[in-house]
Design a protein around this motif. Structure first.
Motif, mmCIF file in Angstrom:
data_model
loop_
_atom_site.group_PDB
_atom_site.id
_atom_site.type_symbol
_atom_site.label_atom_id
_atom_site.label_comp_id
_atom_site.label_asym_id
_atom_site.label_seq_id
_atom_site.Cartn_x
_atom_site.Cartn_y
_atom_site.Cartn_z
ATOM 1 N N PHE A 89 0.802 -1.191 -0.116
ATOM 2 C CA PHE A 89 0.137 0.017 -0.127
ATOM 3 C C PHE A 89 0.901 1.266 0.013
ATOM 4 O O PHE A 89 0.731 2.103 -0.769
ATOM 5 N N LEU A 141 -10.468 -2.234 2.167
ATOM 6 C CA LEU A 141 -9.870 -3.101 1.450
ATOM 7 C C LEU A 141 -9.677 -4.508 1.911
ATOM 8 O O LEU A 141 -9.803 -4.868 2.936
ATOM 9 N N LYS A 181 -8.267 -6.275 -3.329
ATOM 10 C CA LYS A 181 -7.014 -6.144 -2.981
ATOM 11 C C LYS A 181 -6.313 -6.769 -4.283
ATOM 12 O O LYS A 181 -6.400 -7.902 -4.639
ATOM 13 N N LEU A 208 -3.194 -1.358 -7.708
ATOM 14 C CA LEU A 208 -3.479 -0.942 -6.529
ATOM 15 C C LEU A 208 -3.367 0.788 -6.659
ATOM 16 O O LEU A 208 -4.094 1.572 -6.315
#
Length: 144
Positions: free
Chosen positions: A20, A88, A109, A116
């Motif tokens: 992330f 998520l 995800k 992403l």
């Protein structure tokens, strides 16, 4: 007008945190406010913060306090109820529940950073646009 968006990530998995962080670093005018390992840690952080994040991205399945429980606590608090929350998860069966609870988004995800990053950027942009439109409505500028 500052268009920079601060992001709180709530995620218990260290690999997903790194994934992330790498994806968010590719998005202009976006910075990481904080990373919490679970919902309880996030609530504690927000409770003691003067400045709050613009958007919260949270995993669903976490120990101590999962994403749905955390969201429930956020919307009970007048200081945090306005912060858009995006869930998520690898489990798309939770998407409907997320929206029923009032989430502003749900991201399944992906397995690569560029996907992403693209999904995060789209979500951040759409939340920003809704916020701008709502502020015009609140001030009666669209309803004249």
């Amino acid at each position: 007008m500052n268009n920079s968006k601060s992001i709180l990530l709530i995620e218990d998995d260290e690999d997903d945190q790194s994934f992330f962080i790498e994806a968010i670093s590719e998005i202009k005018s976006t910075w990481l406010y904080h990373v919490a390992n679970n919902g309880k840690e996030a609530i504690d952080k927000l409770k003691n913060s003067i400045v709050l994040p613009d958007i919260i991205f949270t995993d669903v399945n976490m120990p101590l306090m999962n994403g749905f429980e955390c969201f429930s606590e956020l919307i009970k608090n007048p200081r945090t109820r306005h912060i858009p929350v995006v869930f998520l998860s690898t489990d798309t069966s939770q998407k409907e529940l997320a929206y029923e609870l009032g989430a502003k988004g749900f991201i399944h995800k992906p397995s690569d950073t560029s996907t992403l990053s693209s999904q995060l950027a789209q979500m951040i942009t759409s939340i920003a646009m809704v916020t701008i439109i709502c502020s015009f409505i609140d001030f009666g500028l669209l309803c004249q």
